[in-house]
Design a protein around this motif. Structure first.
Motif, short mmCIF file in Angstrom:
data_model
loop_
_atom_site.label_atom_id
_atom_site.label_comp_id
_atom_site.label_asym_id
_atom_site.label_seq_id
_atom_site.Cartn_x
_atom_site.Cartn_y
_atom_site.Cartn_z
N ASN A 1 -2.19 20.47 -20.45
CA ASN A 1 -1.49 20.18 -19.20
C ASN A 1 -0.14 19.50 -19.43
N GLY A 2 0.55 19.93 -20.51
CA GLY A 2 1.89 19.43 -20.76
C GLY A 2 1.96 18.02 -21.31
N GLY B 1 -4.95 16.25 -14.59
CA GLY B 1 -4.73 16.82 -15.91
C GLY B 1 -5.23 15.99 -17.06
N SER B 2 -5.83 14.84 -16.80
CA SER B 2 -6.31 13.96 -17.87
C SER B 2 -7.75 14.31 -18.25
N PRO C 1 -11.04 1.50 -19.49
CA PRO C 1 -11.69 2.38 -20.46
C PRO C 1 -12.05 3.73 -19.84
N VAL C 2 -12.07 4.75 -20.66
CA VAL C 2 -12.48 6.08 -20.19
C VAL C 2 -13.88 6.43 -20.67
N TRP D 1 -10.34 3.83 -24.92
CA TRP D 1 -9.22 3.76 -23.98
C TRP D 1 -8.27 4.93 -24.27
N MET D 2 -7.20 5.03 -23.46
CA MET D 2 -6.37 6.24 -23.56
C MET D 2 -4.91 5.96 -23.19
N MET D 3 -4.00 6.66 -23.88
CA MET D 3 -2.59 6.71 -23.55
C MET D 3 -2.17 8.18 -23.55
N SER D 4 -0.98 8.47 -22.97
CA SER D 4 -0.51 9.85 -22.96
C SER D 4 0.98 9.92 -23.23
#
Length: 481
Positions: free
Chosen positions: A224-225, A323-324, A266-267, A244-247
């Motif tokens: 998703n780009g 999109g995540s 957190p994911v 956890w997450m970053m983009s």
């Protein structure tokens, strides 16, 4: 009678005989419980080790986990039979500077070679450094030869663990956990000119994480780009170890920390109601047909702060409307899941301690056994049987080629004597310094395809650390090919 009619009658007769056999062979406790279809399903754990990395290639699953003294790999045509697979040792080292505490191997294919990344030291934890091997041929299982140490110039003499590879805009980057201004185990990213050459300084990423001490095990998804970087936080011994997450936008430079956007919260984290604690140090893989995304990770069945009992598990992930990626909530250890799309099937089924089974299996007892649901999420179907009476037996009858026994380990557990088909007994200690559920107690030798028995005999004995001699019976996993 036409051939079609004859086949129909034969099928009906076969089904009737199967029903009658189930009624005859089922133990009294199981007469009210129907058998459950098991085609296309599996149950965790996939492996008894932590820090998993898994990929599918040419119709085969390849898995590595931390082993400490070497790098081992498990291969299987189905996700559901990885626990049944025999390991292949793909790397050992005689160099004293890097042959101990070998952790977190990961492997990637570039060109027609595979590169295996890992961390190791000389026996001193702070001497952990990053290394890469190169395969001699186009095979994830090697053989491998040592290629190089991976050293960002600005961290040449610094602690570093958990290497992962970021592929972004046609370039490679080394992501890892190591010393920076934010943590001793903080996230760093460095450019690479080849799969085995770091070509510049590492930059530090100030990643959030709910706990102050650790940011480790960076992994990447591309969709998703955006590039999605997930990572584990908190000490891995804690029940609150989590993901956890970053983009990063697809066209942005990953070496500019400000280009990374932090996801809030957190994911993927503990699920007490499922008996799952400390889920993390994960990786992602695609289903064999490439249509599904999956997470492989380690977790524990105890809320105690401990580095033991971290076992490898997998489950399917989904994608959010924005999109995540959405890993969901960790499933209970023994939850039955559909196999990944394109998986040819594991040929496995379970037998519960109360006699329920999803295949041709049953269990019977001699002597008086305790039973109940006190172990809750630590047990399959939330129940188990246990006894400390010497001579009491539990016998699993099954059709297959191998059987695994999983049950509770505890401080009051003792020693059992296990035998296959009435053969020689093997003594197995069910004691555990920390109570853990659905622990792999025994994996039988490979057997000729057919009908077999596994007998568990209570010996009434225990080791010096244990306070009693109980033996717990919970789930059996049967392999049929």
């Amino acid at each position: 009678m036409s051939p079609r009619t004859a086949r129909r009658h034969a099928a009906l007769l076969t089904a009737l005989l199967a029903v009658l056999w189930g009624l005859i062979s089922a133990p009294p406790a199981a007469t009210a419980a129907p058998h459950v279809a098991a085609a296309g399903t599996f149950r965790n754990p996939l492996n008894t080790g932590p820090d998993p990395f898994l990929t599918t290639w040419n119709g085969t699953y390849y898995l590595t986990t931390t082993q400490g003294d070497s790098i081992r790999m498990w291969r299987s045509s189905s996700l559901g039979t990885l626990l049944d697979a025999d390991p292949v040792t793909v790397w050992t080292d005689t160099d004293g500077s890097r042959n101990q505490h070998i952790w977190a191997p990961e492997f990637y294919r570039f060109g027609n070679r595979w590169y295996l990344y890992y961390t190791a030291d000389d026996g001193v934890d702070d001497h952990h450094r990053l290394y890469v091997l190169e395969s001699d041929r186009d095979d994830p299982a090697g053989p491998y030869h040592f290629k190089s140490r991976l050293t960002p110039p600005n961290h040449a003499a610094d602690f570093a663990i958990d290497p992962g590879i970021l592929e972004h805009n046609g370039r490679l980057y080394l992501a890892y956990s190591g010393i920076n201004q934010y943590q001793h185990n903080g996230l760093n990213i460095a450019p690479m000119s080849t799969p085995y050459t770091v070509s510049g300084n590492a930059v530090a990423i100030n990643a959030a994480g709910g706990c102050p001490e650790v940011r480790e095990g960076p992994e990447f998804l591309y969709r998703n780009g955006r590039t999605w970087m997930t990572y584990s936080t908190c000490d891995t011994g804690k029940p609150d170890y989590q993901v956890w997450m970053m983009s990063l936008p697809s066209g942005a430079d990953p070496l500019v920390p400000g280009n990374w956007t932090q996801h809030s919260g957190p994911v993927f984290s503990r699920a007490d109601d499922h008996g799952v604690y400390g889920p993390g140090h994960h990786a992602f893989f695609r289903s064999p047909d490439g249509t599904e995304d999956w997470i492989v990770y380690h977790a524990k069945t105890t809320s105690v702060n401990t580095y033991t009992n971290r076992t490898t598990r997998a489950q399917k992930i989904t994608w959010n409307a924005d999109g995540s990626p959405n890993p969901g909530r960790p499933l209970a250890l023994g939850a039955t899941q559909d196999l990944p799309s394109g998986d040819p099937g594991a040929g496995t089924y379970w037998i519960n301690d109360d006699g329920r089974s999803s295949g041709d299996g049953s269990v019977s007892y001699t002597g008086t056994w305790n039973s109940g649901t006190g172990c809750a999420t630590q047990c399959f179907w939330s129940d188990d049987h246990w006894s400390d009476r010497a001579g009491n037996t539990a016998t699993f009858s099954f059709t297959g080629t191998r059987i695994a026994l999983l049950s509770v380990r505890d401080t009051g557990n003792g020693i059992a004597a296990l035998s296959i088909d009435g053969g020689p007994e093997q003594r197995v200690d069910f004691y555990g310094a920390i109570r853990t559920g659905e622990t792999l107690q025994y994996l039988s030798p490979r057997l000729p395809s057919g009908r077999h028995t596994l007998r568990i005999r209570v010996t009434g004995e225990h080791n010096a650390q244990s306070g009693a001699s109980f033996v717990s019976v919970d789930r059996a996993e049967v392999y049929t090919r």
